[in-house]
Design a protein around this motif. Sequence first.
Motif, short mmCIF file in Angstrom:
data_model
loop_
_atom_site.label_atom_id
_atom_site.label_comp_id
_atom_site.label_asym_id
_atom_site.label_seq_id
_atom_site.Cartn_x
_atom_site.Cartn_y
_atom_site.Cartn_z
N THR A 30 0.85 -1.19 0.00
CA THR A 30 0.00 0.00 0.00
C THR A 30 0.88 1.24 0.00
O THR A 30 2.05 1.18 0.40
CB THR A 30 -0.92 0.01 1.24
OG1 THR A 30 -1.57 1.26 1.35
CG2 THR A 30 -0.14 -0.24 2.51
N GLU A 31 0.34 2.36 -0.47
CA GLU A 31 1.00 3.64 -0.28
C GLU A 31 0.54 4.22 1.05
O GLU A 31 -0.48 3.78 1.62
CB GLU A 31 0.66 4.57 -1.44
CG GLU A 31 1.16 4.06 -2.80
CD GLU A 31 0.83 5.02 -3.92
OE1 GLU A 31 1.22 6.20 -3.83
OE2 GLU A 31 0.17 4.57 -4.89
N TYR A 32 1.29 5.22 1.55
CA TYR A 32 1.00 5.76 2.89
C TYR A 32 0.92 7.28 2.86
O TYR A 32 1.63 7.95 2.10
CB TYR A 32 2.11 5.35 3.88
CG TYR A 32 2.26 3.87 4.02
CD1 TYR A 32 1.49 3.14 4.93
CD2 TYR A 32 3.19 3.18 3.23
CE1 TYR A 32 1.64 1.78 5.06
CE2 TYR A 32 3.34 1.80 3.35
CZ TYR A 32 2.56 1.11 4.27
OH TYR A 32 2.71 -0.25 4.37
N VAL A 33 0.03 7.81 3.70
CA VAL A 33 0.01 9.25 4.00
C VAL A 33 -0.09 9.40 5.51
O VAL A 33 -0.62 8.53 6.21
CB VAL A 33 -1.17 9.97 3.31
CG1 VAL A 33 -0.99 9.96 1.79
CG2 VAL A 33 -2.51 9.36 3.71
N LEU A 34 0.42 10.52 6.01
CA LEU A 34 0.49 10.73 7.46
C LEU A 34 -0.58 11.71 7.91
O LEU A 34 -0.71 12.80 7.36
CB LEU A 34 1.87 11.27 7.84
CG LEU A 34 2.08 11.59 9.33
CD1 LEU A 34 2.06 10.31 10.15
CD2 LEU A 34 3.40 12.34 9.52
N GLN A 35 -1.35 11.32 8.92
CA GLN A 35 -2.24 12.24 9.62
C GLN A 35 -1.54 12.60 10.94
O GLN A 35 -1.64 11.89 11.92
CB GLN A 35 -3.61 11.61 9.89
CG GLN A 35 -4.60 12.59 10.51
CD GLN A 35 -5.90 11.94 10.97
OE1 GLN A 35 -5.95 10.74 11.22
NE2 GLN A 35 -6.95 12.74 11.08
N ALA A 36 -0.81 13.70 10.91
CA ALA A 36 0.02 14.06 12.06
C ALA A 36 -0.81 14.46 13.26
O ALA A 36 -0.43 14.21 14.41
CB ALA A 36 0.97 15.19 11.67
#
Length: 467
Positions: free
Chosen positions: A68-74
């Motif tokens: 999977t690709e990832y994005v960050l919810q900081a």
Amino acid sequence: MMAKYAIILAAGQGTRMKSKLYKVLHPVCGKAMVDHVLTQIEKNEMDKIVTVVGHGADKVKEALLNRTEYVLQAEQLGTGHAVLQAEELLKDCQGMTLIACGDTPLLTAKTFAELFEYHKSKGAVATVLTAHTPEPFGYGRIVRNELGIVEKIVEQKDATKEEAAITEINTGVYCFDNQELFHALHQIKNDNAQGEYYLTDVMEVFKKEGKIVAAYQMKKFEESMGVNDRVALANATKVMQQRINEKHMKNGVTLVDPDSTYIDVDVKIGSDTVIEGGVVLKGHTVIGNDCVIGAHSQIVDSVLEDDVTVTASVIEKAVMHAHSNIGPYSHLRPQADIGQGVHIGNFVEVKKAQIGQNTKVGHLTYVGDATLGKEINVGCGTVFVNYDGINKHHTTVGDYSFVGSGSNIIGPVNIGDHAYVAAGSTITDDVQAHDMAIARGRQVNKKGYYDKYPVAQAAKALEEDNQ
């Protein structure tokens, strides 16, 4: 064919789990919850999958790797805010986007496929996956008008008394027109009890714009079960275990007591194998046809070929070839390789050792860092002494040899084919083929010693009393 995308929400820490392990990484039947979700989504031949990470991001990436690709919810500002983090990766894509939570391990590929198809058939911009439950507390409620059309989704904390009585709930799974989704996300507000940006608020945006919002009711509520604490984790595990056990039984495996049989999701078992109660099969274990796994055995990441019998023993990262058997109360440790027809009896431990065809290691024996040939007999109480306190040493025993009971084989040493080790010997040198090694002190008998021993006086008095 319309393109399909997915966003998995896996950013929450899960404080109610009261755990150092991030919530979505808690295992259910041998696999992290988020891995279960990803595995089922993958079966729908997706064009792109994006996982939203936050707490424990590195650990989640370590578990899922490049699947999977990832994005960050900081910053944790709600589900709507979480989905918005994937905008850069998906905003230019045309097609359908599935959204699922990483703490819902029981959802299946079939349900996801049905949701996609329903969404397409209704021409909707958004479709909510719903379910009915007699105990809806804690779930968002599906509010429909008199024609049954979805009007909105109301979260538990924002629901009126009438809305809280609704039993159709939001499972937290959605299908959206991808570009419509991100258009609507920029319009939602956080004026609610939680002060968060709810993904569900996009439904009201769509309704105001006169766009179709649909709802697909899944057949089994239990499949939608979310895990927020250890009680829910145990309940989800029980449902998953029942699902796994039923699959194996339908494939020709006999489970004597399914309620007390614990099989991880990736375990494979051949037909006509019998699994007794209290058995635990973990990891990527593979068991062949016609095996018998006796009560209270545990097998981890191991391979058992056809017609293997395990009696109340522990096997980990080991191989048992066809027609071999073990137990009771024995232990195969990593890199144990048990040949065809080999007998491993009770209270035997084998570690990093290869044991050849039809060899017998009867009982009370340790075999470590060794290669044993075929048709060998290893007597009771034999120890392959492999460790000198600093290094491990290897021992080789040739075919058709005999190792007498109570022997210590101190590696590194080689024992040739057809060799004989006398019982009670301590072997430190090589033994050539067809030779016999005797390494023990000479027996000495002390005449009349018993009568001088203090216990003899007590025994004599007892003997006189009994006459």
